[in-house]
Scaffold this motif. Sequence first.
Motif, PDB file in Angstrom:
ATOM      1  N   ALA A   1      -5.139   2.469  -7.648  1.00 56.97           N
ATOM      2  CA  ALA A   1      -5.884   2.940  -6.482  1.00 56.97           C
ATOM      3  C   ALA A   1      -6.366   4.375  -6.681  1.00 56.97           C
ATOM      4  CB  ALA A   1      -5.007   2.841  -5.237  1.00 56.97           C
ATOM      5  N   ARG A   2      -7.178   4.853  -5.760  1.00 57.01           N
ATOM      6  CA  ARG A   2      -7.717   6.219  -5.839  1.00 57.01           C
ATOM      7  C   ARG A   2      -6.619   7.270  -5.785  1.00 57.01           C
ATOM      8  NH1 ARG A   2     -11.561   3.526  -2.551  1.00 57.01           N
ATOM      9  NH2 ARG A   2     -13.620   3.419  -3.545  1.00 57.01           N
TER      10      ARG A   2
ATOM     11  N   PRO B   1       0.818  -1.213   0.000  1.00 62.73           N
ATOM     12  CA  PRO B   1       0.000   0.000   0.000  1.00 62.73           C
ATOM     13  C   PRO B   1       0.851   1.262   0.000  1.00 62.73           C
ATOM     14  CG  PRO B   1      -0.912  -1.599   1.521  1.00 62.73           C
ATOM     15  CD  PRO B   1       0.399  -2.170   1.055  1.00 62.73           C
TER      16      PRO B   1
ATOM     17  N   SER C   1      -7.042   7.246  -0.001  1.00 60.17           N
ATOM     18  CA  SER C   1      -6.787   8.066  -1.172  1.00 60.17           C
ATOM     19  C   SER C   1      -5.828   9.199  -0.853  1.00 60.17           C
ATOM     20  CB  SER C   1      -8.100   8.644  -1.697  1.00 60.17           C
ATOM     21  OG  SER C   1      -8.776   9.375  -0.695  1.00 60.17           O
TER      22      SER C   1
ATOM     23  N   GLU D   1      -7.388   0.932   0.118  1.00 62.48           N
ATOM     24  CA  GLU D   1      -6.284   1.846   0.353  1.00 62.48           C
ATOM     25  C   GLU D   1      -6.786   3.282   0.509  1.00 62.48           C
ATOM     26  OE1 GLU D   1      -2.918   1.764  -2.144  1.00 62.48           O
ATOM     27  OE2 GLU D   1      -2.674  -0.413  -2.083  1.00 62.48           O
TER      28      GLU D   1
ATOM     29  N   THR E   1      -1.548  -0.586  -7.925  1.00 64.23           N
ATOM     30  CA  THR E   1      -1.484  -1.519  -6.797  1.00 64.23           C
ATOM     31  C   THR E   1      -1.208  -2.948  -7.239  1.00 64.23           C
ATOM     32  OG1 THR E   1      -3.878  -1.927  -6.841  1.00 64.23           O
ATOM     33  CG2 THR E   1      -3.088  -0.109  -5.464  1.00 64.23           C
TER      34      THR E   1
ATOM     35  N   ALA F   1      -7.413  -2.693  -3.521  1.00 60.43           N
ATOM     36  CA  ALA F   1      -7.142  -1.315  -3.974  1.00 60.43           C
ATOM     37  C   ALA F   1      -8.162  -0.352  -3.390  1.00 60.43           C
ATOM     38  CB  ALA F   1      -7.161  -1.261  -5.490  1.00 60.43           C
ATOM     39  N   ALA F   2      -9.407  -0.781  -3.322  1.00 60.59           N
ATOM     40  CA  ALA F   2     -10.467   0.101  -2.794  1.00 60.59           C
ATOM     41  C   ALA F   2     -10.274   0.387  -1.306  1.00 60.59           C
ATOM     42  CB  ALA F   2     -11.829  -0.548  -3.036  1.00 60.59           C
TER      43      ALA F   2
ATOM     44  N   VAL G   1     -11.048   4.017  -8.110  1.00 60.75           N
ATOM     45  CA  VAL G   1     -10.210   2.863  -8.430  1.00 60.75           C
ATOM     46  C   VAL G   1     -10.385   2.586  -9.919  1.00 60.75           C
ATOM     47  CG1 VAL G   1      -9.850   0.389  -8.064  1.00 60.75           C
ATOM     48  CG2 VAL G   1     -10.368   1.873  -6.117  1.00 60.75           C
TER      49      VAL G   1
END
Length: 217
Positions: free
Chosen positions: A187-188, A72, A217, A215, A193, A212-213, A100
């Motif tokens: 990721a955002r 991350p 932002s 993580e 990722t 990924a969601a 994402v």
Amino acid sequence: MSRLPGSACPAGSMRRRAARPRGRRPAAIAALALASGLALAGCAAGPIAQDTPVSNGQSFVSGNSGTTVFRPGAGPVAPTVTGTALTGAKLSLATYHGDVVVMNFWGSWCTPCREEAPALAQLARQFRASGVRFVGVDIRDSPANAEAFMHDFGIQYPSLNDPGDEIALDFRSTVPPAGIPTTLVIARSGRVTARVIGGTTYDGLKQLITQAAAEPS
């Protein structure tokens, strides 16, 4: 040996290049080789040769299949990608900043792309309400064949038209697509990722999207 459209590389040449050690070519040659590698199955040096390319007789460029997952916040920042979608509309990856993004490099001529397409279409529908956006990058293809492919598999998300591998080259200094298909999860924050080389699956990609969601932002 079946090859990517436009290839004229003998199988023997492919095997000789695949055996070369990594990291012996200058960076400039490696960057140019990415375009050659996506256009000529098994004929590239540079990034694709470093992933030991092989041809499996299914008309697609193949590197070592597998998944790379970054810690991350440690993944490379995805480049700013702008291009023309198959519909003719302009599309920029910056439009999805804060979401994402799942970016799939594919071609209608690619057998594994056809095999993974139903899972991609299903996941795109499933995660849309959660702020996950799917974007395709259609490699070395004709718009007519690509649109037929998307229609056949019910793919509703946009795909960028990349007949000259220009979008693929944008990723040469981060996480280049070392084969077709290749899927990137972003990721955002804009950091990559995960990268999947080769066909992905519903369960495998769903897990990468979920990670990924999660993580920040």
